[in-house]
Design a protein around this motif. Structure first.
Motif, PDB file in Angstrom:
ATOM      1  N   ALA A  49       0.490  -1.193  -0.057  1.00  0.00           N
ATOM      2  CA  ALA A  49       0.039   0.013   0.203  1.00  0.00           C
ATOM      3  C   ALA A  49       1.019   1.558  -0.297  1.00  0.00           C
ATOM      4  O   ALA A  49       1.854   1.336   0.912  1.00  0.00           O
ATOM      5  CB  ALA A  49      -1.206   0.260   0.920  1.00  0.00           C
ATOM      6  N   VAL A  57      -3.198   0.260  -3.475  1.00  0.00           N
ATOM      7  CA  VAL A  57      -3.093  -1.430  -2.551  1.00  0.00           C
ATOM      8  C   VAL A  57      -2.626  -1.915  -4.130  1.00  0.00           C
ATOM      9  O   VAL A  57      -3.615  -2.292  -5.274  1.00  0.00           O
ATOM     10  CB  VAL A  57      -3.836  -2.158  -2.099  1.00  0.00           C
ATOM     11  N   ALA A  92      -2.275  -5.296   3.608  1.00  0.00           N
ATOM     12  CA  ALA A  92      -1.406  -4.937   3.278  1.00  0.00           C
ATOM     13  C   ALA A  92       0.128  -4.961   4.627  1.00  0.00           C
ATOM     14  O   ALA A  92      -0.646  -5.304   5.186  1.00  0.00           O
ATOM     15  CB  ALA A  92      -1.278  -3.710   3.422  1.00  0.00           C
TER      16      ALA A  92
END
Length: 272
Positions: free
Chosen positions: A5, A244, A34
């Motif tokens: 991210a 992301v 993440a």
């Protein structure tokens, strides 16, 4: 597979407010699954109020490398690897700095090496680029103007970095203002450098940037994750948010280097 991210967000002088925003972004990144989060430059304490003529009496707050503030961010990070920018206090010197950490402690540090002329009146320049190992893979960090210079990311790639985190407080152009952000010269260069540094080294580049306004500056945002072919995998455009992307970093790099391996084919003895 690793989820990565990159954050686009605004951070000012209010340190406690900034820490609250960091906490929220960390939670958002964790909710997105993440394993690595890259925050912008100067997320702790904000950036210079005027890049052209910095006021020496109105500089961002500076923190030592072991300040409790750093420990608070590490506690927020927990099992997430987080790269975050701040102003480092080292006695008589101040550095535009970045730190990579998790709940297990500090994994790596970087002091911005390439300083624009006016910024050199506020900070001392760093003197090295070094990769380091983290639970998310082998990383290196760049700050702002560092990524303008191909040698910066190349030094990290040669040192084994598979992921380069670029932390920025990158504004629109002062000298060639455009009516639309998409037409801004610095907007174009910001994206160009991210993609070029990834493609020429066949690595993953994770680029975070500030948004909003500070002093006379308007920050670009444009956080992104770039694959080793120079392809943008996720981006925020000019708004605040998280970019992301999920990828198998070693596999993607191996695929990019299968036929043409740029690092193996370097000829440094010919470069002046």
């Amino acid at each position: 597979m690793t989820r990565i991210a990159a954050a686009a967000a605004h951070f000012g002088r209010d340190v406690e407010h900034g820490l609250g925003r960091i906490s929220k972004i960390i939670e958002d990144a964790r909710a997105a699954g993440a394993g690595l989060l890259v925050l912008p430059d100067a997320a702790i304490g904000g950036y210079l109020a005027d890049l052209r003529h910095p006021d020496p009496y109105a500089l961002p707050p500076a923190f030592t490398a072991d300040d409790p503030i750093i420990g608070r961010v590490a506690a927020m990070a927990g099992d997430l690897v987080v790269c975050v920018g701040y102003c480092e206090d080292d006695g008589d010197d101040r550095y535009n700095a970045a730190i990579c950490l998790s709940g297990d402690g500090v994994h790596g540090r970087h002091r911005k090496v390439h300083l624009p002329a006016a910024e050199a009146t506020a900070y001392r320049a760093g003197d090295r680029f070094a990769a380091f190992d983290t639970p998310a893979g082998r990383l290196g960090m760049l700050i702002d103007y560092d990524k303008t210079f191909p040698e910066s990311a190349r030094a990290l790639a040669v040192d084994g970095a598979q992921i380069v985190a670029c932390l920025s407080a990158w504004p629109t152009s002062y000298t060639n203002a455009a009516a639309k952000l998409s037409q801004d010269r610095q907007s174009r260069l910001f994206d160009l450098y991210d993609c070029a540094r990834a493609a020429e080294n066949q690595i993953v580049v994770v680029s975070a940037n500030q948004t909003g306004n500070a002093g006379g500056m308007r920050f670009l945002g444009q956080a992104k994750v770039v694959g080793p072919a120079g392809n943008i995998l996720a981006r925020t455009w000019g708004k605040a948010g998280l970019a992301v992307a999920e990828l198998d970093v070693p596999a993607e790099i191996a695929a990019a280097r299968r036929v043409l391996s740029h690092l193996d084919e370097l000829r440094p003895e010919t470069y002046r």
